[in-house]
Design an enzyme around this catalytic site. Structure first.
Site, PDB file in Angstrom:
ATOM      1  N   SER A 273       1.034  -1.067   0.478  1.00  0.00           N
ATOM      2  CA  SER A 273       0.138  -0.097  -0.523  1.00  0.00           C
ATOM      3  C   SER A 273       0.826   0.533   0.113  1.00  0.00           C
ATOM      4  CB  SER A 273      -0.712  -0.158   1.232  1.00  0.00           C
ATOM      5  OG  SER A 273      -1.344   1.312   1.441  1.00  0.00           O
TER       6      SER A 273
ATOM      7  N   TYR B 288      -1.769  -1.928  10.781  1.00  0.00           N
ATOM      8  CA  TYR B 288      -1.691  -1.325   8.976  1.00  0.00           C
ATOM      9  C   TYR B 288      -0.973  -0.859   8.309  1.00  0.00           C
ATOM     10  CZ  TYR B 288      -4.166  -1.172   4.032  1.00  0.00           C
ATOM     11  OH  TYR B 288      -4.424  -1.725   2.536  1.00  0.00           O
TER      12      TYR B 288
HETATM   13  P1  NAD Z   1     -11.615  -6.067  -0.268  1.00  0.00           P
HETATM   14  O1  NAD Z   1     -11.748  -6.170   0.603  1.00  0.00           O
HETATM   15  O2  NAD Z   1     -12.428  -5.881  -1.787  1.00  0.00           O
HETATM   16  O3  NAD Z   1     -10.900  -7.895  -0.799  1.00  0.00           O
HETATM   17  C1  NAD Z   1     -10.568  -8.470   0.363  1.00  0.00           C
HETATM   18  C2  NAD Z   1     -10.397 -10.007   0.175  1.00  0.00           C
HETATM   19  O4  NAD Z   1      -9.846 -10.766   1.146  1.00  0.00           O
HETATM   20  C3  NAD Z   1     -11.521 -10.414   0.382  1.00  0.00           C
HETATM   21  O5  NAD Z   1     -12.395 -11.287  -0.159  1.00  0.00           O
HETATM   22  C4  NAD Z   1     -11.860 -11.344   1.831  1.00  0.00           C
HETATM   23  O6  NAD Z   1     -12.555 -11.838   2.108  1.00  0.00           O
HETATM   24  C5  NAD Z   1     -10.188 -11.756   1.661  1.00  0.00           C
HETATM   25  N1  NAD Z   1      -9.687 -11.943   2.792  1.00  0.00           N
HETATM   26  C6  NAD Z   1      -9.914 -11.222   3.898  1.00  0.00           C
HETATM   27  N2  NAD Z   1      -8.844 -12.329   5.309  1.00  0.00           N
HETATM   28  C7  NAD Z   1      -8.816 -13.744   4.672  1.00  0.00           C
HETATM   29  C8  NAD Z   1      -8.030 -14.262   5.100  1.00  0.00           C
HETATM   30  N3  NAD Z   1      -7.827 -14.277   6.734  1.00  0.00           N
HETATM   31  N4  NAD Z   1      -8.362 -14.994   4.389  1.00  0.00           N
HETATM   32  C9  NAD Z   1      -7.708 -14.717   3.223  1.00  0.00           C
HETATM   33  N5  NAD Z   1      -8.679 -14.580   2.923  1.00  0.00           N
HETATM   34  C10 NAD Z   1      -9.408 -13.139   3.221  1.00  0.00           C
HETATM   35  O7  NAD Z   1     -10.307  -5.195  -0.018  1.00  0.00           O
HETATM   36  P2  NAD Z   1      -9.686  -4.700  -0.817  1.00  0.00           P
HETATM   37  O8  NAD Z   1      -9.273  -3.334  -1.205  1.00  0.00           O
HETATM   38  O9  NAD Z   1      -9.427  -5.340  -2.669  1.00  0.00           O
HETATM   39  O10 NAD Z   1      -8.353  -5.194  -0.110  1.00  0.00           O
HETATM   40  C11 NAD Z   1      -7.225  -6.335  -0.918  1.00  0.00           C
HETATM   41  C12 NAD Z   1      -5.568  -5.800  -0.802  1.00  0.00           C
HETATM   42  O11 NAD Z   1      -5.086  -4.733  -1.231  1.00  0.00           O
HETATM   43  C13 NAD Z   1      -5.538  -5.857   0.925  1.00  0.00           C
HETATM   44  O12 NAD Z   1      -4.192  -6.325   1.374  1.00  0.00           O
HETATM   45  C14 NAD Z   1      -5.391  -4.643   1.045  1.00  0.00           C
HETATM   46  O13 NAD Z   1      -4.453  -3.758   2.586  1.00  0.00           O
HETATM   47  C15 NAD Z   1      -4.882  -4.080  -0.532  1.00  0.00           C
HETATM   48  N6  NAD Z   1      -4.845  -2.514  -0.438  1.00  0.00           N
HETATM   49  C16 NAD Z   1      -6.134  -2.145  -0.763  1.00  0.00           C
HETATM   50  C17 NAD Z   1      -6.147   0.030  -0.702  1.00  0.00           C
HETATM   51  C18 NAD Z   1      -7.412   0.211  -1.334  1.00  0.00           C
HETATM   52  O14 NAD Z   1      -7.737   0.868  -1.071  1.00  0.00           O
HETATM   53  N7  NAD Z   1      -8.456  -0.745  -1.340  1.00  0.00           N
HETATM   54  C19 NAD Z   1      -5.449   0.119  -1.108  1.00  0.00           C
HETATM   55  C20 NAD Z   1      -3.698  -0.761  -1.029  1.00  0.00           C
HETATM   56  C21 NAD Z   1      -3.883  -1.545  -0.377  1.00  0.00           C
END
Ligand code: NAD
Length: 260
Positions: free
Chosen positions: A142, A155
């Site tokens: 991130s 985080y």
């Molecule tokens: P999201 O909530 O849309 O998807 C996350 C997925 O992870 C879900 O399908 C959930 O079921 C799964 N998950 C959660 N805990 C789990 C576990 N213990 N085992 C297996 N699966 C699990 O979120 P997103 O925004 O797509 O995030 C995905 C990644 O991107 C994360 O690591 C997040 O930190 C990172 N990220 C997101 C953003 C943002 O702005 N959305 C920015 C930077 C980084």
């Protein structure tokens, strides 16, 4: 950028960024395992990919469970013969000021982001070594791998930690052609972010609109959210890149929010 028949495991691919990466990998010719806690939603992603002519399978996996990670990777190897690409993407967000941050929430955050990255890496590396083809390991970092924001102690700590893990895996993997990278997105409008908007508004005492404009997108060059497509394009670059030239690197995908 092609992934012809490569076996790709994407964790957290039932939703958001992981789901889009799974689609992009499948369109590039990869066989994609959708590994997620939420098996029904993982199956929906599989069905979409298959309907579009791709190859995918759903794998039930809690990335914090050593047994489930090992069993899930074994299931993929049994079906498709190995692992070429791992995207350690599963993640959640919990926001709170540090003095109110429950120890259980801290441990949960570190378990999903760091234990999950470690366990999936450790399960996949032997298969990448054994194939003689090496592989690509991609961690979903991130902007918070590079800087901090209020309310996000766990985080930010976890996302910084992924940089260290990536660099170590890159060094250990070099002789086997196993590459490691971190993608560092800015805010992407997924369920993870939608949930944070009202939470941050309440904690900071500002409107939801101000959370978006004055907190999340304030430092971008164009006031735009990063998109799942932006992130997936970079995930394809790291997965398909043919040499070790980029290994150990992290790449910011944040509409200029953070530059280094
Ligand atoms: P999201 O909530 O849309 O998807 C996350 C997925 O992870 C879900 O399908 C959930 O079921 C799964 N998950 C959660 N805990 C789990 C576990 N213990 N085992 C297996 N699966 C699990 O979120 P997103 O925004 O797509 O995030 C995905 C990644 O991107 C994360 O690591 C997040 O930190 C990172 N990220 C997101 C953003 C943002 O702005 N959305 C920015 C930077 C980084």
């Amino acid at each position: 950028m092609k992934l012809d028949n490569k076996v790709c495991i994407v964790t957290g691919a039932a939703s958001g960024i992981g789901r889009e990466i799974a689609h992009v990998y499948a369109r590039a010719g990869g066989r994609v395992a959708i590994a997620d806690l939420r098996l029904e939603d993982a199956q929906k992603t599989v069905d979409e990919i298959v309907a579009a002519g791709g190859v995918a399978m759903a794998v039930a996996m809690d990335v914090t469970s050593e047994d489930q990670v090992n069993a899930g990777v074994a299931q993929v190897v049994a079906a498709w013969g190995g692992v070429d690409v791992l995207v350690s993407n599963a993640g959640i967000q919990i926001v709170n000021p540090i003095e109110k941050f429950a120890f259980s929430d801290w441990k949960k955050m570190l378990a999903i982001h760091l234990d999950g990255a470690f366990l999936t890496t450790r399960a996949c590396v032997p298969h990448m070594q054994a194939s003689g083809r090496g592989g690509a390991i991609i961690y979903m970092g991130s902007v918070h791998s590079k800087e901090a924001s209020v309310l996000k102690s766990a985080y930010v700590t976890a996302k910084h930690g992924l940089l260290g893990l990536c660099r170590t895996v890159a060094k250990e993997g070099g002789k086997h052609g196993i590459r490691a990278n971190v993608i560092c997105p800015g805010f992407v409008r997924t369920p993870l972010v939608e949930k944070q908007i009202p939470e941050q508004a309440k904690e900071l005492g500002i409107s939801e609109d101000d959370v978006v404009r004055k907190v999340m997108l304030k430092e971008t060059v164009d006031g735009e959210f990063t998109t799942v497509a932006d992130v997936a394009a970079v995930a394809l670059l790291f997965a398909a890149f043919e040499s070790n030239a980029l290994t150990g690197q992290s790449l910011l995908v944040s509409h200029g929010w953070h530059m280094d």
